[in-house]
Design a protein around this motif. Structure first.
Motif, PDB file in Angstrom:
ATOM      1  N   TYR A  89       3.187  -3.878  10.299  1.00  0.00           N
ATOM      2  CA  TYR A  89       4.472  -3.614   9.661  1.00  0.00           C
ATOM      3  C   TYR A  89       5.421  -2.882  10.604  1.00  0.00           C
ATOM      4  O   TYR A  89       5.033  -1.903  11.236  1.00  0.00           O
TER       5      TYR A  89
ATOM      6  N   GLN B  31       3.410  -6.332   0.527  1.00  0.00           N
ATOM      7  CA  GLN B  31       2.602  -5.335   1.217  1.00  0.00           C
ATOM      8  C   GLN B  31       2.365  -4.101   0.346  1.00  0.00           C
ATOM      9  O   GLN B  31       1.277  -3.529   0.364  1.00  0.00           O
TER      10      GLN B  31
ATOM     11  N   ILE C 282      -1.255  -2.455  -0.898  1.00  0.00           N
ATOM     12  CA  ILE C 282      -1.577  -1.023  -0.836  1.00  0.00           C
ATOM     13  C   ILE C 282      -1.996  -0.523  -2.215  1.00  0.00           C
ATOM     14  O   ILE C 282      -3.009   0.161  -2.359  1.00  0.00           O
TER      15      ILE C 282
ATOM     16  N   VAL D  27      -6.171  -2.809   1.637  1.00  0.00           N
ATOM     17  CA  VAL D  27      -5.833  -2.713   3.063  1.00  0.00           C
ATOM     18  C   VAL D  27      -6.889  -1.867   3.764  1.00  0.00           C
ATOM     19  O   VAL D  27      -7.186  -0.750   3.347  1.00  0.00           O
TER      20      VAL D  27
ATOM     21  N   TYR E 229      -3.952  -0.086   8.975  1.00  0.00           N
ATOM     22  CA  TYR E 229      -2.494  -0.189   9.105  1.00  0.00           C
ATOM     23  C   TYR E 229      -2.134  -0.194  10.581  1.00  0.00           C
ATOM     24  O   TYR E 229      -2.615   0.652  11.335  1.00  0.00           O
TER      25      TYR E 229
END
Length: 168
Positions: free
Chosen positions: A12, A130, A134, A139, A142
């Motif tokens: 991200y 996304q 989370i 996830v 990261y």
């Protein structure tokens, strides 16, 4: 890897003040202006590590016309690696290479994909998608690409974070 096999990596871009990168907050120009060849090479190298790219319908719709004709270094892995589009409304995803649809429960679909053999899964786009990953607790890692500018506005990736994240 997780106990169930592959892991889900959320990759991200964020501004230095932790906001998402998008056309409405002025950060798109900052992202496009980065002229760090080493950083770009590293990003492309990491893309090639993916067994599949996961995204929501809106991101798929935005990218399916861009990447097949793009001349950016990221285009090769974006086009070659399979995509899994999470959508309950799409009937087909034939426009962009090896793409498939996941339309069931998000956590169950992710568990199924993690259990399959292969390289890790990369979630690569879309604030709402996304954040749903989370919230679902799926996830495993990261990878935040912090851009050298403050957005001031935009969506926070961790809006309700109530504790520290573990850095590695």
């Amino acid at each position: 890897m997780t106990e169930s096999g592959r892991k889900l990596i959320l990759s991200y871009y964020v501004s230095i003040d932790g906001k998402s990168v998008g056309p409405t907050n002025g950060m798109r120009g900052v992202m496009e202006s980065i002229d760090d060849e080493a950083q770009e090479d590293e990003y492309v190298r990491q893309l090639w590590e993916a067994g599949a790219f996961l995204m929501g319908r809106a991101s798929y719709d935005a990218m399916k016309g861009f990447w097949p004709v793009a001349e950016h270094p990221s285009a090769a892995p974006m086009n070659a690696i399979p995509k899994v589009v999470f959508s309950r409304t799409l009937d087909s995803v034939e426009e962009w290479g090896a793409s498939s649809i996941a339309s069931g429960d998000l956590a169950e679909e992710i568990a199924r994909l993690k259990a399959e053999p292969g390289k890790d899964l990369f979630a690569i786009a879309g604030d709402s998608f996304q954040r749903a990953l989370i919230a679902a607790g799926v996830v495993d890692e990261y990878r935040l690409w912090v851009l050298p500018a403050a957005a001031g506005t935009g969506t926070a990736l961790f809006p309700e974070q109530d504790g520290p994240l573990r850095l590695r």
